[in-house]
Design a protein around this motif. Structure first.
Motif, PDB file in Angstrom:
ATOM      1  N   GLY A 103      -0.652  11.245   9.324  1.00 35.54           N
ATOM      2  CA  GLY A 103      -1.562  12.303   8.899  1.00 35.54           C
ATOM      3  C   GLY A 103      -1.307  12.709   7.466  1.00 35.54           C
ATOM      4  N   LEU A 104      -2.027  13.713   7.037  1.00 30.95           N
ATOM      5  CA  LEU A 104      -1.841  14.267   5.703  1.00 30.95           C
ATOM      6  C   LEU A 104      -0.649  15.201   5.696  1.00 30.95           C
ATOM      7  N   ALA A 105       0.074  15.208   4.605  1.00 32.26           N
ATOM      8  CA  ALA A 105       1.245  16.077   4.476  1.00 32.26           C
ATOM      9  C   ALA A 105       0.834  17.420   3.907  1.00 32.26           C
ATOM     10  N   GLY A 112       3.327  20.254   2.556  1.00 31.22           N
ATOM     11  CA  GLY A 112       4.537  20.975   2.194  1.00 31.22           C
ATOM     12  C   GLY A 112       5.700  20.841   3.151  1.00 31.22           C
ATOM     13  N   ALA A 113       6.155  21.972   3.698  1.00 30.82           N
ATOM     14  CA  ALA A 113       7.359  22.033   4.526  1.00 30.82           C
ATOM     15  C   ALA A 113       7.227  21.194   5.788  1.00 30.82           C
ATOM     16  N   GLU A 114       6.030  21.161   6.355  1.00 27.67           N
ATOM     17  CA  GLU A 114       5.821  20.387   7.580  1.00 27.67           C
ATOM     18  C   GLU A 114       6.109  18.912   7.338  1.00 27.67           C
ATOM     19  N   LYS A 115       5.740  18.409   6.157  1.00 33.56           N
ATOM     20  CA  LYS A 115       5.995  17.008   5.835  1.00 33.56           C
ATOM     21  C   LYS A 115       7.478  16.736   5.771  1.00 33.56           C
ATOM     22  N   ALA A 116       8.256  17.627   5.157  1.00 34.80           N
ATOM     23  CA  ALA A 116       9.696  17.420   5.040  1.00 34.80           C
ATOM     24  C   ALA A 116      10.359  17.340   6.414  1.00 34.80           C
ATOM     25  N   ILE A 117       9.946  18.205   7.313  1.00 39.49           N
ATOM     26  CA  ILE A 117      10.517  18.221   8.659  1.00 39.49           C
ATOM     27  C   ILE A 117      10.150  16.944   9.413  1.00 39.49           C
ATOM     28  N   LYS A 118       8.865  16.562   9.381  1.00 37.69           N
ATOM     29  CA  LYS A 118       8.426  15.371  10.094  1.00 37.69           C
ATOM     30  C   LYS A 118       9.024  14.100   9.500  1.00 37.69           C
ATOM     31  N   THR A 123       0.836  -1.200   0.000  1.00 37.03           N
ATOM     32  CA  THR A 123       0.000   0.000   0.000  1.00 37.03           C
ATOM     33  C   THR A 123       0.868   1.246   0.000  1.00 37.03           C
ATOM     34  N   TYR A 124       1.922   1.248   0.810  1.00 32.99           N
ATOM     35  CA  TYR A 124       2.829   2.396   0.902  1.00 32.99           C
ATOM     36  C   TYR A 124       3.409   2.743  -0.470  1.00 32.99           C
ATOM     37  N   ILE A 125       3.811   1.735  -1.225  1.00 33.53           N
ATOM     38  CA  ILE A 125       4.389   1.952  -2.558  1.00 33.53           C
ATOM     39  C   ILE A 125       3.381   2.593  -3.501  1.00 33.53           C
ATOM     40  N   ASN A 126       2.100   2.270  -3.330  1.00 31.16           N
ATOM     41  CA  ASN A 126       1.052   2.792  -4.212  1.00 31.16           C
ATOM     42  C   ASN A 126       0.476   4.133  -3.774  1.00 31.16           C
ATOM     43  N   LEU A 127       0.921   4.676  -2.639  1.00 32.57           N
ATOM     44  CA  LEU A 127       0.433   5.984  -2.202  1.00 32.57           C
ATOM     45  C   LEU A 127       0.977   7.083  -3.099  1.00 32.57           C
ATOM     46  N   PRO A 128       0.192   8.119  -3.350  1.00 39.47           N
ATOM     47  CA  PRO A 128       0.718   9.259  -4.101  1.00 39.47           C
ATOM     48  C   PRO A 128       1.871   9.899  -3.312  1.00 39.47           C
ATOM     49  N   PRO A 129       2.964  10.254  -3.978  1.00 38.71           N
ATOM     50  CA  PRO A 129       4.107  10.830  -3.267  1.00 38.71           C
ATOM     51  C   PRO A 129       3.751  12.137  -2.560  1.00 38.71           C
ATOM     52  N   ASP A 130       4.349  12.343  -1.406  1.00 37.35           N
ATOM     53  CA  ASP A 130       4.197  13.573  -0.623  1.00 37.35           C
ATOM     54  C   ASP A 130       2.746  13.882  -0.238  1.00 37.35           C
ATOM     55  N   THR A 131       1.942  12.860  -0.030  1.00 35.31           N
ATOM     56  CA  THR A 131       0.551  13.062   0.357  1.00 35.31           C
ATOM     57  C   THR A 131       0.340  12.791   1.839  1.00 35.31           C
ATOM     58  N   PHE A 132       1.022  11.766   2.361  1.00 36.45           N
ATOM     59  CA  PHE A 132       0.839  11.358   3.746  1.00 36.45           C
ATOM     60  C   PHE A 132       2.163  11.367   4.493  1.00 36.45           C
ATOM     61  N   ILE A 133       2.075  11.622   5.782  1.00 39.73           N
ATOM     62  CA  ILE A 133       3.238  11.497   6.653  1.00 39.73           C
ATOM     63  C   ILE A 133       3.169  10.097   7.247  1.00 39.73           C
ATOM     64  N   THR A 134       4.190   9.308   6.983  1.00 38.32           N
ATOM     65  CA  THR A 134       4.221   7.936   7.455  1.00 38.32           C
ATOM     66  C   THR A 134       5.510   7.686   8.222  1.00 38.32           C
ATOM     67  N   ARG A 135       5.489   6.629   9.007  1.00 39.91           N
ATOM     68  CA  ARG A 135       6.717   6.196   9.670  1.00 39.91           C
ATOM     69  C   ARG A 135       6.781   4.683   9.602  1.00 39.91           C
ATOM     70  N   PRO A 136       7.963   4.145   9.318  1.00 38.74           N
ATOM     71  CA  PRO A 136       8.102   2.688   9.338  1.00 38.74           C
ATOM     72  C   PRO A 136       7.996   2.187  10.775  1.00 38.74           C
ATOM     73  N   VAL A 137       7.294   1.088  10.961  1.00 42.19           N
ATOM     74  CA  VAL A 137       7.081   0.565  12.309  1.00 42.19           C
ATOM     75  C   VAL A 137       7.921  -0.689  12.553  1.00 42.19           C
ATOM     76  N   ASP A 138       7.848  -1.640  11.619  1.00 37.84           N
ATOM     77  CA  ASP A 138       8.568  -2.894  11.808  1.00 37.84           C
ATOM     78  C   ASP A 138       8.667  -3.617  10.473  1.00 37.84           C
TER      79      ASP A 138
END
Length: 133
Positions: free
Chosen positions: A112-114, A116-122, A78-93
């Protein structure tokens, strides 16, 4: 859709809190893959069903939320199929989603939703955390 459900649940829980009602929580698992879905069986005994090796993965991801204290998990497919720079994600395991898997797959938590700049920082912060973990 998962984020919308969780946001709606927050509103429901806020409404419930003012009325001294119990809080409700949900967990979500999302996977992308091929399955066979539809009415199966004979005319005398027909059932709407879902089958295939990808059919049980969302349920497994939903259950893993308990282990990781998260409310949603998505598979690497699912992660691979997400539109780029749309969601803020973190790898869990990195886990084995199917018994037949020879390699583990990474599961992600959608934060959450990304925007712009906030997404890059997070994202940078999460990547540093994941690298040290």
């Amino acid at each position: 859709a998962t984020l919308k459900m969780l946001k709606a649940l927050d509103r429901i829980n806020a409404w419930s809190k003012h009325r001294s009602l119990p809080q409700v929580s949900i967990r979500c698992g999302v996977h992308t893959g091929e399955v066979l879905v539809g009415n199966m069986g004979f005319h005398s005994r027909i059932k709407y069903g879902l089958t295939g090796e990808n059919a049980n993965i969302p349920s497994k991801l939903e259950e893993l939320n308990k282990t990781y204290s998260t409310s949603n998990l998505i598979s690497e497919d699912t992660y691979i199929n997400l539109p780029p720079d749309t969601f803020i994600t973190r790898p869990v395991d990195s886990i084995y989603l199917r018994n037949s898997d020879r390699e583990s797959t990474i599961v992600y938590n959608v934060l959450g939703l990304a925007d712009g700049a906030e997404k890059a920082i997070k994202t940078e912060r999460m990547e540093k955390m994941a690298a040290t973990y």
